[in-house]
Design a protein around this motif. Structure first.
Motif, PDB file in Angstrom:
ATOM      1  N   MET A   1       0.847  -1.178   0.000  1.00  0.00           N
ATOM      2  CA  MET A   1       0.000   0.000   0.000  1.00  0.00           C
ATOM      3  C   MET A   1       0.886   1.232   0.000  1.00  0.00           C
ATOM      4  SD  MET A   1      -3.267   0.906   2.365  1.00  0.00           S
ATOM      5  CE  MET A   1      -3.988  -0.625   1.845  1.00  0.00           C
ATOM      6  N   ASN A   2       0.476   2.224  -0.742  1.00  0.00           N
ATOM      7  CA  ASN A   2       1.214   3.479  -0.821  1.00  0.00           C
ATOM      8  C   ASN A   2       0.769   4.394   0.307  1.00  0.00           C
ATOM      9  OD1 ASN A   2       2.787   3.095  -3.264  1.00  0.00           O
ATOM     10  ND2 ASN A   2       0.818   3.054  -4.302  1.00  0.00           N
ATOM     11  N   ARG A   3       1.749   4.815   1.110  1.00  0.00           N
ATOM     12  CA  ARG A   3       1.437   5.624   2.298  1.00  0.00           C
ATOM     13  C   ARG A   3       2.623   6.542   2.592  1.00  0.00           C
ATOM     14  NH1 ARG A   3      -1.214   2.576   7.099  1.00  0.00           N
ATOM     15  NH2 ARG A   3      -1.834   1.580   5.201  1.00  0.00           N
ATOM     16  N   VAL A   4       2.304   7.807   2.931  1.00  0.00           N
ATOM     17  CA  VAL A   4       3.330   8.753   3.353  1.00  0.00           C
ATOM     18  C   VAL A   4       2.840   9.468   4.600  1.00  0.00           C
ATOM     19  CG1 VAL A   4       4.436   9.119   1.107  1.00  0.00           C
ATOM     20  CG2 VAL A   4       2.451  10.490   1.711  1.00  0.00           C
ATOM     21  N   GLN A   5       3.799   9.903   5.416  1.00  0.00           N
ATOM     22  CA  GLN A   5       3.460  10.587   6.666  1.00  0.00           C
ATOM     23  C   GLN A   5       4.163  11.933   6.708  1.00  0.00           C
ATOM     24  OE1 GLN A   5       4.786   7.599   9.476  1.00  0.00           O
ATOM     25  NE2 GLN A   5       2.739   6.742   9.614  1.00  0.00           N
ATOM     26  N   GLN A   6       3.517  12.874   7.401  1.00  0.00           N
ATOM     27  CA  GLN A   6       4.094  14.207   7.528  1.00  0.00           C
ATOM     28  C   GLN A   6       3.546  14.849   8.798  1.00  0.00           C
ATOM     29  OE1 GLN A   6       6.335  15.638   5.240  1.00  0.00           O
ATOM     30  NE2 GLN A   6       6.557  17.175   6.817  1.00  0.00           N
ATOM     31  N   GLN A   7       4.434  15.490   9.535  1.00  0.00           N
ATOM     32  CA  GLN A   7       3.989  16.260  10.693  1.00  0.00           C
ATOM     33  C   GLN A   7       3.855  17.715  10.245  1.00  0.00           C
ATOM     34  OE1 GLN A   7       6.502  16.838  14.343  1.00  0.00           O
ATOM     35  NE2 GLN A   7       4.932  15.476  15.188  1.00  0.00           N
ATOM     36  N   LEU A   8       2.724  18.328  10.578  1.00  0.00           N
ATOM     37  CA  LEU A   8       2.430  19.688  10.132  1.00  0.00           C
ATOM     38  C   LEU A   8       2.122  20.583  11.321  1.00  0.00           C
ATOM     39  CD1 LEU A   8       0.012  18.762   7.218  1.00  0.00           C
ATOM     40  CD2 LEU A   8       2.431  19.356   7.036  1.00  0.00           C
ATOM     41  N   TYR A   9       2.776  21.742  11.356  1.00  0.00           N
ATOM     42  CA  TYR A   9       2.488  22.742  12.376  1.00  0.00           C
ATOM     43  C   TYR A   9       1.558  23.760  11.746  1.00  0.00           C
ATOM     44  CZ  TYR A   9       3.144  26.574  15.686  1.00  0.00           C
ATOM     45  OH  TYR A   9       2.934  27.592  16.582  1.00  0.00           O
ATOM     46  N   VAL A  10       0.353  23.856  12.265  1.00  0.00           N
ATOM     47  CA  VAL A  10      -0.662  24.738  11.704  1.00  0.00           C
ATOM     48  C   VAL A  10      -0.583  26.080  12.424  1.00  0.00           C
ATOM     49  CG1 VAL A  10      -3.110  25.034  11.209  1.00  0.00           C
ATOM     50  CG2 VAL A  10      -2.118  22.728  11.208  1.00  0.00           C
ATOM     51  N   THR A  11      -0.083  27.078  11.715  1.00  0.00           N
ATOM     52  CA  THR A  11       0.085  28.403  12.313  1.00  0.00           C
ATOM     53  C   THR A  11      -1.142  29.280  12.057  1.00  0.00           C
ATOM     54  OG1 THR A  11       1.074  29.357  10.327  1.00  0.00           O
ATOM     55  CG2 THR A  11       2.583  28.297  11.910  1.00  0.00           C
ATOM     56  N   SER A  12      -1.249  30.336  12.843  1.00  0.00           N
ATOM     57  CA  SER A  12      -2.308  31.329  12.623  1.00  0.00           C
ATOM     58  C   SER A  12      -2.174  31.948  11.235  1.00  0.00           C
ATOM     59  CB  SER A  12      -2.229  32.438  13.676  1.00  0.00           C
ATOM     60  OG  SER A  12      -2.517  31.925  14.941  1.00  0.00           O
ATOM     61  N   GLU A  46       2.517  19.630   1.343  1.00  0.00           N
ATOM     62  CA  GLU A  46       3.621  19.396   2.277  1.00  0.00           C
ATOM     63  C   GLU A  46       4.167  17.972   2.188  1.00  0.00           C
ATOM     64  OE1 GLU A  46       4.763  22.067   3.964  1.00  0.00           O
ATOM     65  OE2 GLU A  46       3.180  23.162   2.909  1.00  0.00           O
ATOM     66  N   PHE A  47       3.492  17.112   1.437  1.00  0.00           N
ATOM     67  CA  PHE A  47       3.895  15.712   1.305  1.00  0.00           C
ATOM     68  C   PHE A  47       4.729  15.493   0.052  1.00  0.00           C
ATOM     69  CE2 PHE A  47       0.226  15.224   4.045  1.00  0.00           C
ATOM     70  CZ  PHE A  47       0.487  14.092   4.804  1.00  0.00           C
ATOM     71  N   ASP A  48       5.653  14.537   0.131  1.00  0.00           N
ATOM     72  CA  ASP A  48       6.328  14.005  -1.050  1.00  0.00           C
ATOM     73  C   ASP A  48       5.537  12.745  -1.405  1.00  0.00           C
ATOM     74  OD1 ASP A  48       8.084  13.291  -3.058  1.00  0.00           O
ATOM     75  OD2 ASP A  48       9.524  12.379  -1.676  1.00  0.00           O
ATOM     76  N   CYS A  79       0.003  13.604  10.262  1.00  0.00           N
ATOM     77  CA  CYS A  79      -0.875  13.283   9.138  1.00  0.00           C
ATOM     78  C   CYS A  79      -0.311  12.119   8.329  1.00  0.00           C
ATOM     79  CB  CYS A  79      -1.040  14.487   8.231  1.00  0.00           C
ATOM     80  SG  CYS A  79      -1.787  15.909   9.045  1.00  0.00           S
ATOM     81  N   GLU A  80      -1.215  11.298   7.844  1.00  0.00           N
ATOM     82  CA  GLU A  80      -0.849  10.160   7.008  1.00  0.00           C
ATOM     83  C   GLU A  80      -1.761  10.155   5.791  1.00  0.00           C
ATOM     84  OE1 GLU A  80       0.407   6.083   8.495  1.00  0.00           O
ATOM     85  OE2 GLU A  80      -1.708   5.757   7.954  1.00  0.00           O
ATOM     86  N   LEU A  81      -1.149  10.144   4.609  1.00  0.00           N
ATOM     87  CA  LEU A  81      -1.871  10.094   3.351  1.00  0.00           C
ATOM     88  C   LEU A  81      -1.666   8.717   2.736  1.00  0.00           C
ATOM     89  CD1 LEU A  81      -3.473  11.630   1.130  1.00  0.00           C
ATOM     90  CD2 LEU A  81      -1.247  12.210   0.133  1.00  0.00           C
ATOM     91  N   THR A  82      -2.783   8.047   2.421  1.00  0.00           N
ATOM     92  CA  THR A  82      -2.729   6.686   1.905  1.00  0.00           C
ATOM     93  C   THR A  82      -3.522   6.585   0.612  1.00  0.00           C
ATOM     94  OG1 THR A  82      -2.655   5.876   4.190  1.00  0.00           O
ATOM     95  CG2 THR A  82      -3.146   4.261   2.485  1.00  0.00           C
TER      96      THR A  82
END
Length: 132
Positions: A1-12, A46-48, A79-82
């Motif tokens: 399965m194709n899956r990528v993960q990314q941590q995102l800081y959500v700013t104002s 933000e994901f590759d 976050c995880e995109l699959t």
């Protein structure tokens, strides 16, 4: 399965910029901005995403967001995109490949949002192989 993960800081600032791009009003809770409900779609930037690098022409199909709680400024989201499904069909434009993606974002291990997005690849499905 194709899956990528990314941590995102959500700013104002990020929330403000996104809301302005939609001409949406900014909402505030406890002095912090609340992200517009469609904001997770820009998280993709933000994901590759290796399986889309050579996908060719993509058309945005459908999109659905399911929230447990709003995204609020200063959250650090895991976050995880699959790629959850690949379906090939023949249409008037030729071969179409429907790529269903699920984006899951959590804050401190608590589910915040699940977003399902379908992208449609135009062209011969033999040009690209997806492992789903």
């Amino acid at each position: 399965m194709n899956r990528v993960q990314q941590q995102l800081y959500v700013t104002s600032e990020w929330i403000s910029q996104y809301a302005q791009s939609l001409d949406a009003p900014l909402q505030i809770v406890d002095g912090k901005y609340i992200a517009p409900s469609t904001m997770p779609i820009v998280f993709w930037q933000e994901f590759d995403i290796p399986w889309l690098k050579e996908a060719g022409v993509l058309i945005h199909g459908t999109q659905d967001f399911t929230y447990e709680t709003p995204i609020i400024a200063e959250m650090v989201l895991d976050c995880e995109l699959t790629l959850t499904n690949v379906e090939k069909k023949v249409g008037k434009q030729g071969v179409l490949t429907f790529l269903t993606h699920t984006l899951v974002c959590k804050y401190n291990d608590d589910l915040i949002v699940t977003a399902e997005t379908v992208l449609i690849q135009v062209g011969d499905p033999h040009e690209k192989t997806y492992n789903s």
